[in-house]
Design a protein around this motif. Structure first.
Motif, PDB file in Angstrom:
ATOM      1  N   ASP A   1       0.860  -1.174   0.000  1.00 51.33           N
ATOM      2  CA  ASP A   1       0.000   0.000   0.000  1.00 51.33           C
ATOM      3  C   ASP A   1       0.899   1.227   0.000  1.00 51.33           C
ATOM      4  OD1 ASP A   1      -1.763   2.101   0.465  1.00 51.33           O
ATOM      5  OD2 ASP A   1      -3.028   0.892   1.791  1.00 51.33           O
TER       6      ASP A   1
ATOM      7  N   SER B   1      -1.404   6.259  -2.052  1.00 49.39           N
ATOM      8  CA  SER B   1      -2.328   6.663  -3.112  1.00 49.39           C
ATOM      9  C   SER B   1      -2.840   5.492  -3.926  1.00 49.39           C
ATOM     10  CB  SER B   1      -1.639   7.645  -4.062  1.00 49.39           C
ATOM     11  OG  SER B   1      -1.208   8.769  -3.361  1.00 49.39           O
ATOM     12  N   PHE B   2      -2.096   4.399  -3.907  1.00 47.42           N
ATOM     13  CA  PHE B   2      -2.489   3.209  -4.651  1.00 47.42           C
ATOM     14  C   PHE B   2      -1.791   1.990  -4.068  1.00 47.42           C
ATOM     15  CE2 PHE B   2       1.193   4.951  -6.786  1.00 47.42           C
ATOM     16  CZ  PHE B   2       1.968   3.858  -7.149  1.00 47.42           C
TER      17      PHE B   2
ATOM     18  N   LYS C   1      -9.779   1.626  -4.619  1.00 44.95           N
ATOM     19  CA  LYS C   1      -8.470   2.266  -4.663  1.00 44.95           C
ATOM     20  C   LYS C   1      -7.738   1.797  -5.921  1.00 44.95           C
ATOM     21  CE  LYS C   1      -4.949   3.339  -1.302  1.00 44.95           C
ATOM     22  NZ  LYS C   1      -4.445   3.040   0.037  1.00 44.95           N
TER      23      LYS C   1
ATOM     24  N   LEU D   1      -7.565   9.649  -8.700  1.00 48.69           N
ATOM     25  CA  LEU D   1      -6.835   9.828  -7.459  1.00 48.69           C
ATOM     26  C   LEU D   1      -7.045  11.233  -6.903  1.00 48.69           C
ATOM     27  CD1 LEU D   1      -4.915   8.601  -5.441  1.00 48.69           C
ATOM     28  CD2 LEU D   1      -3.022   9.273  -6.897  1.00 48.69           C
TER      29      LEU D   1
ATOM     30  N   HIS E   1     -10.408  11.340  -5.353  1.00 48.45           N
ATOM     31  CA  HIS E   1     -10.334  10.572  -4.105  1.00 48.45           C
ATOM     32  C   HIS E   1      -9.737  11.446  -2.992  1.00 48.45           C
ATOM     33  CE1 HIS E   1      -9.933   6.940  -1.669  1.00 48.45           C
ATOM     34  NE2 HIS E   1      -8.694   7.308  -1.390  1.00 48.45           N
TER      35      HIS E   1
END
Length: 179
Positions: free
Chosen positions: A32, A35-36, A130, A169, A172
């Motif tokens: 992880d 951000s991704f 995600k 992103l 998000h």
């Protein structure tokens, strides 16, 4: 301009005096990156290892602290069912001797690798809301021995993110900043 990316691995050991071995990357182990999520898939290094004569082993990604090189025969790389394994003949230098002591004491126990992603070498998808990146085909640039194998700078990786994922992103981030 293409940027080299850096990722962490683990399992460092001193199998005999003057040698260092471990895994610079482990397959199917999701990381992880904030951000991704990213995962290295089996076979990601296969093509690269066929042309890996210039891959170097470094201490803490520092080009001045070279520990070995495939073309010199002091670094051996292999892809197996677990990941990217290596064996390194430590140099009789201050960096090499100090590193052996630090690994033996447990102060340095991590590995990392630097890579470039060729066209089509990765795939992006959504996973649990995600972005997820699968690394499928990489051009290996370096492995490194480091006391800090965590992913500390994800901006390099984000630069290679496809534009539609960059937009997702950003949305998000904006959503979570307003909570």
């Amino acid at each position: 301009m293409t940027h080299c990316e850096i990722r962490a691995g683990a399992a460092l050991q001193l199998p005999s005096p003057g040698k260092l071995a471990g895994y610079a990357a482990v397959f199917d182990s999701p990381a992880d990156l904030g951000s991704f999520v990213e995962v290295v898939k089996p076979g990601a290094f296969t093509r690269s290892l066929q042309h890996a004569s210039d891959v170097q082993a470094l201490y803490d990604h520092e080009r001045r602290s070279i520990l070995g090189r495939v073309s010199a025969g002091t670094l051996r790389l292999r892809e197996d069912e677990r990941g990217l394994s290596f064996e390194l003949d430590l140099p009789d230098t201050s960096v090499g001797r100090d590193l052996a002591v630090l690994v033996k004491r447990g102060d340095v126990s991590g590995c990392s690798f630097g890579f470039l992603v060729p066209e089509g070498g990765d795939a992006w998808m959504a996973r649990a809301g995600k972005p997820m990146r699968e690394l499928r085909n990489l051009n290996l640039v370096e492995i490194t021995i480091t006391p800090q194998p965590a992913y500390t700078d994800t901006t390099v990786a984000v630069r290679c993110m496809p534009r539609h994922w960059e937009s997702a992103l950003q949305i998000h981030r904006l959503y979570f900043e307003t909570l």
